[in-house]
Design a protein around this motif. Structure first.
Motif, short mmCIF file in Angstrom:
data_model
loop_
_atom_site.label_atom_id
_atom_site.label_comp_id
_atom_site.label_asym_id
_atom_site.label_seq_id
_atom_site.Cartn_x
_atom_site.Cartn_y
_atom_site.Cartn_z
N THR A 384 0.83 -1.21 0.00
CA THR A 384 0.00 0.00 0.00
C THR A 384 0.86 1.25 0.00
O THR A 384 0.54 2.25 -0.66
CB THR A 384 -0.93 0.01 1.23
OG1 THR A 384 -1.81 -1.11 1.14
CG2 THR A 384 -1.74 1.29 1.31
N MET A 385 1.96 1.22 0.72
CA MET A 385 2.83 2.39 0.82
C MET A 385 3.67 2.61 -0.43
O MET A 385 4.39 3.61 -0.54
CB MET A 385 3.73 2.27 2.04
CG MET A 385 2.97 2.36 3.36
SD MET A 385 4.03 2.16 4.81
CE MET A 385 4.29 0.38 4.78
N LEU A 386 3.61 1.70 -1.39
CA LEU A 386 4.38 1.82 -2.62
C LEU A 386 3.56 2.44 -3.74
O LEU A 386 3.93 2.33 -4.91
CB LEU A 386 4.89 0.44 -3.06
CG LEU A 386 5.62 -0.40 -2.01
CD1 LEU A 386 6.11 -1.70 -2.63
CD2 LEU A 386 6.77 0.36 -1.38
N PHE A 387 2.45 3.10 -3.41
CA PHE A 387 1.54 3.59 -4.44
C PHE A 387 2.20 4.59 -5.38
O PHE A 387 1.79 4.74 -6.53
CB PHE A 387 0.29 4.21 -3.80
CG PHE A 387 0.51 5.56 -3.17
CD1 PHE A 387 0.16 6.72 -3.84
CD2 PHE A 387 1.07 5.68 -1.90
CE1 PHE A 387 0.36 7.96 -3.27
CE2 PHE A 387 1.27 6.91 -1.32
CZ PHE A 387 0.92 8.06 -2.00
N ASP A 388 3.21 5.32 -4.91
CA ASP A 388 3.89 6.28 -5.79
C ASP A 388 5.35 5.87 -6.04
O ASP A 388 6.21 6.71 -6.26
CB ASP A 388 3.83 7.69 -5.19
CG ASP A 388 4.53 7.80 -3.85
OD1 ASP A 388 4.84 6.74 -3.26
OD2 ASP A 388 4.76 8.92 -3.37
N GLN A 389 5.62 4.57 -6.02
CA GLN A 389 6.92 3.99 -6.32
C GLN A 389 8.00 4.41 -5.31
O GLN A 389 9.19 4.42 -5.62
CB GLN A 389 7.39 4.34 -7.74
CG GLN A 389 6.70 3.55 -8.82
CD GLN A 389 5.28 4.03 -9.08
OE1 GLN A 389 5.06 5.20 -9.37
NE2 GLN A 389 4.31 3.14 -8.99
N THR A 390 7.59 4.79 -4.11
CA THR A 390 8.56 5.05 -3.05
C THR A 390 8.15 4.25 -1.82
O THR A 390 7.00 3.82 -1.70
CB THR A 390 8.61 6.54 -2.67
OG1 THR A 390 7.35 6.94 -2.12
CG2 THR A 390 8.94 7.40 -3.87
N ASP A 391 9.09 4.02 -0.91
CA ASP A 391 8.73 3.40 0.35
C ASP A 391 9.49 4.10 1.47
O ASP A 391 10.47 4.81 1.21
CB ASP A 391 8.99 1.88 0.32
CG ASP A 391 10.45 1.50 0.39
OD1 ASP A 391 11.12 1.91 1.36
OD2 ASP A 391 10.94 0.80 -0.51
N PRO A 392 9.05 3.95 2.71
CA PRO A 392 9.64 4.72 3.81
C PRO A 392 11.08 4.35 4.13
O PRO A 392 11.76 5.11 4.83
CB PRO A 392 8.72 4.40 4.99
CG PRO A 392 8.04 3.11 4.64
CD PRO A 392 7.89 3.15 3.15
N LEU A 393 11.57 3.23 3.64
CA LEU A 393 12.97 2.88 3.83
C LEU A 393 13.85 3.46 2.73
O LEU A 393 15.06 3.56 2.89
CB LEU A 393 13.15 1.35 3.86
CG LEU A 393 12.35 0.58 4.90
CD1 LEU A 393 12.64 -0.91 4.78
CD2 LEU A 393 12.66 1.07 6.31
N MET A 394 13.23 3.85 1.64
CA MET A 394 13.96 4.31 0.46
C MET A 394 14.26 5.80 0.51
O MET A 394 15.39 6.23 0.27
CB MET A 394 13.15 3.99 -0.81
CG MET A 394 13.75 4.52 -2.10
SD MET A 394 12.57 4.55 -3.46
CE MET A 394 12.13 2.82 -3.60
#
Length: 857
Positions: A384-394
């Motif tokens: 779900t958090m990858l909806f804009d091709q980013t994630d909180p670890l990245m």
């Protein structure tokens, strides 16, 4: 460091006033060893610091002064650069007594030497040092026979799969990280099974097995896959032109026309990427966070180092990166089946709406599917958090938090609009990206055009004005704002770096000029100087050929479009590509130009949907591709792949994938019966193409002038342009005045980006990333840097790779055959207002809302 400790003692005994500066910050902490100060300020591990000490001992005061001046110019407003170091550099440069009487300021000078040395021998950013090697082996195999065989194979495979299933509901997309994951075992197969036989060409030996499968070969394959997975954007134009259910233009079925416009849009981006290398690839401040995840996966497979690190779990971690990747990959692969197939309520965890599914207010505020998504914990699904091709670890924490802050601000505005029924939004779902008519039904564009697909004023006047939901209205407002914000932001915060880039570009063209002269050369730039650079004229030729292809495709066939649209796309890209690229390289978020290109194109060629599509394609895709290819160039830069080999991999990978995609497109439109209709086999109903057609007719035929122009209902949204321009000016001068660490983390463009993340997304997609990003980037990074450096980006890579593989298996084994699990855990997410969006008001039978028929234009 005993000699340095003695120096500190000497300075202290002399009662030197360098502990606290005039503005309150500490310019030299005599109570803490220099090593500890530098480790703390620069977030550096003991291993990195040890490597810097040798160089520091050889640096003189005269050498570090100009170096620190350049560092300050480039990094003063860089939110990724440690704020404490900026303050100490200012103290160093702002005190002439240091240079007149250096013996009285030995502590600060010694610290500056260490910091200058560290920046010289490595990257100034902990996240880059965590995964990018600051050494290079020029003899390591890279452009080998096996890397080209595997790379071209993945280019064909990804292009084929993604084009074929792009028109299915639901679609399936195989990204480059899957190819990167599978390339390693394939490379090892070549290494074990093939003999060392080959040939010599131009003095270089090419063997089937040049030795162990190297990280450079692996990354070259990944770059080829990265430029190949996405199908040409112009294929959307072909669909809406060719099919009888759309514009029914038979000439669009000609292969020559299809390939010309596809190659044009794909390769124009390369020409631009080559020209802007000195702005977005070479500078060290251009981190490109997404690239670090790709490199972390590469390093996990090829790095044999396994340094024990202290962990937050009370024990020392000795697990290697590759083992950590395998364990976390397996865990996520198994877990992903639950929120995405077995128990989907874990993904759409709108638990408060389950209490009363038909409660409009409850669903509006807390709903995941159709509401604002205000929920303390709305999902247990990493995807779900990858909806804009980013994630909180990245991406850095400041980027995640600014995005969340912007979403909160715009969410409040959306709620206010909907509950006050501003612009009749109360009759529509609060957070939809669809366009509606005056009865609340989806806008039927066929009621506003003639049989040729051109605008029909009489039919339009008798039908309805196009209405936008509250969420969509605010999204357009902040889209307009972000385009001007990024211009003023780039000028205020990065004008020095942009000027350096222009001078470097000019100098690179002139003979005997150093294109990097004004920028301090970090270790990666120095290592890459060993390899021949790609000449500017190579990229210029690519750009010229791409322009020629585009002009030929548009002019030779009856597109009713001027070839000038190609140059319009170049002009728009030239204006925005550097500012947008800098923001993406620093924050990890990308501002797309699709809305601006649609807005300008629809206004310029009002009434011509096909022409608007070309405006949108060249205006949006040119910049998007330039950034994508720049990111790949940075990947190669980090891994030390020779630039000319990267150039060849990008060129050939794109050429192969373009022909494959267009070939599959021809199969789809000619061989699949009833394609893009409800009667299509295997669910090839083309939902994306239908949306593209609706948007092209609405904004190209009805046009933005009627919606946003003089007398239009949404004219006031144009206030977003001046708002966006002013906000970065305010934040810049506030930061200059108050000099607070937290103010330096305010990123106006990232805030606007978060503000336009609605419709159809909401806070349920954005909020979960905040605590995770804080734990990773603030807590772990500051307290357990070794642990964070070793595992953070590997974890991001393993999770995204596991999700991609699991999604493919679920799709082909279960969704393709329509095997479903029908139970409460999968049905509760679509009950009441979460299943069918509720509205604040309803339209009575035979009535309609908004302007009366004939009163709108």
């Amino acid at each position: 460091m005993s000699d340095q400790i003695e120096v500190k003692g000497t300075v202290a005994s002399q009662d030197v006033e360098e502990k606290t500066g005039s503005d309150g910050y500490r310019s030299s902490d005599v109570e803490m060893p220099i090593d500890s100060q530098v480790e703390s300020n620069l977030n550096v591990t003991e291993q990195d610091l040890a490597e810097a000490k040798e160089l520091a001992s050889r640096l003189s005061l005269e050498e570090i002064r100009p170096m620190m001046e350049k560092v300050l110019i480039i990094h003063e407003n860089d939110p990724n650069f440690p704020f404490g170091i900026i303050l100490r550099i200012k103290a160093f440069l702002g005190n002439e007594a240091i240079f007149d009487n250096p013996e009285k300021h030995a502590v600060l000078i010694e610290e500056m030497k260490l910091e200058a040395a560290l920046i010289t021998v490595n990257s100034p950013y902990a996240e880059v040092r965590a995964v990018v090697d600051n050494h290079d082996d020029v003899n390591m195999p890279c452009s080998t026979i096996r890397s080209w065989i595997i790379g071209i194979g993945f280019s064909i495979l990804l292009a084929f799969i993604n084009q074929l299933f792009s028109i299915r509901q639901p679609a399936i997309t195989v990204l480059a990280n899957v190819a990167q994951l599978l390339a390693f075992p394939l490379g090892k197969v070549f290494e074990k099974m093939f003999p060392d036989v080959g040939f010599t060409l131009f003095g270089v030996r090419h063997s089937l097995n040049p030795g162990p499968f190297s990280r450079k070969e692996h990354m070259l394959i990944t770059i080829m896959a990265n430029v190949s997975w996405n199908h040409p954007y112009t294929n959307n134009i072909i669909w809406v032109q060719y099919l009888p259910s759309y514009f029914n233009q038979s000439y669009a079925g000609q292969f020559a026309y299809q390939i010309l416009i596809a190659l044009s849009t794909n390769y124009i981006g390369y020409g631009m990427a080559g020209i802007i290398r000195r702005f977005l690839v070479y500078p060290s401040y251009c981190v490109w966070p997404a690239s670090l995840v790709t490199i972390a996966l590469n390093a996990a497979f090829h790095n044999d180092k396994n340094t024990p690190v202290e962990s937050p779990f009370g024990r020392v971690f000795t697990m290697s990166r590759i083992k950590f990747f395998g364990v976390t990959f397996a865990a996520m692969f198994v877990y992903f089946w639950f929120p995405n197939y077995i128990f989907t309520a874990l993904s759409v965890f709108s638990w408060m709406t389950w209490i009363s599914p038909n409660n409009v207010n409850l669903a509006t505020i807390t709903g995941f599917n159709n509401g604002l998504g205000i929920n303390p914990w709305p999902t247990w699904d990493w995807n779900t958090m990858l909806f804009d091709q980013t994630d909180p670890l990245m991406i850095p924490f400041f980027s995640t938090f600014n995005k969340f802050l912007g979403a909160v601000i715009s969410g409040c505005v959306i709620a206010a609009f909907w509950y006050t029924n501003t612009y009749n939004t109360g009759y529509l779902p609060i957070n939809s990206n669809r366009v509606f008519d005056n009865t609340g039904a989806l806008y039927n564009v066929s009621n506003a055009v003639d049989e040729r697909g051109l605008f029909d004023a009489t039919r339009y006047a008798a039908y309805s004005f196009p209405f936008l939901a509250a969420g969509n209205i605010i999204v357009y407002l902040f889209f307009f704002a972000i385009y001007t914000a990024i211009i003023s932001y780039a000028f205020l915060y990065h004008r020095h770096e942009i000027a350096m880039g222009f001078r470097a570009l000019v100098n690179s063209i002139r003979k005997n000029k150093d294109g990097q002269g004004e920028q301090y050369l970090d270790v990666h730039n120095r290592l890459m100087q060993k390899y021949p650079e790609v000449p500017e004229w190579w990229y210029t030729i690519v750009l010229a050929i791409a322009i020629a292809f585009g002009c030929a495709g548009i002019a030779h066939w009856e597109t009713n479009t001027t070839p000038g649209v190609v140059f319009y796309g170049l002009a728009l890209c030239a204006l925005f590509v550097v500012p947008v690229g800098i923001v993406k390289a620093i924050t990890g978020i990308e501002v797309t130009l699709n809305v601006l290109a649609e807005f300008i194109g629809g206004s310029w060629v009002a009434g011509n949907a096909l022409a608007m599509n070309f405006f949108k394609s060249f205006g949006y895709v040119t910049c998007a591709h330039a950034l994508l290819f720049s990111q790949d160039l940075k990947l190669a830069h980090y891994v030390k792949i020779p630039p000319r080999q990267t150039f060849a991999a990008q060129m050939i990978g794109t050429l192969v994938s373009t022909f494959v995609s267009v070939g599959v497109l021809n199969f789809q439109i000619n061989q699949i019966p009833n394609v893009c209709t409800i009667d299509a086999p295997n669910r090839f109903t083309c939902p994306g193409i239908n949306t593209f057609f609706t948007a092209s007719v609405l904004w190209g035929t009805v046009g933005p002038i009627k919606v946003f122009g003089q007398g239009g209902m949404y004219t006031w949204l144009l206030v977003g342009f001046p708002i966006g321009f002013v906000v970065p000016i305010i934040t810049y001068y506030m930061n200059k005045k108050f000099q607070k660490k937290w103010m330096r983390q305010i990123h106006p463009v990232a805030i606007f980006y978060g503000a336009l993340s609605w419709a159809p997304y909401n806070l349920s997609y954005i909020w979960p990333a905040v605590p995770i990003a804080y734990f990773s980037w603030i807590y772990l990074k500051s307290r357990y840097l070794g642990f964070w450096s070793k595992y953070n980006f590997v974890l991001s890579a393993s999770f995204s790779s596991a999700i991609a593989i699991a999604a493919i298996i679920i799709f082909f084994t279960l969704q393709w055959t329509e095997i479903e699990l029908d139970w409460w855990g999968n049905s509760v997410t679509s009950q009441g207002c979460e299943g069918s969006a509720c509205t604040l008001y309803t339209v009575a039978e035979g009535e309609y809302f908004g302007p009366r028929i004939g009163e709108f234009h």
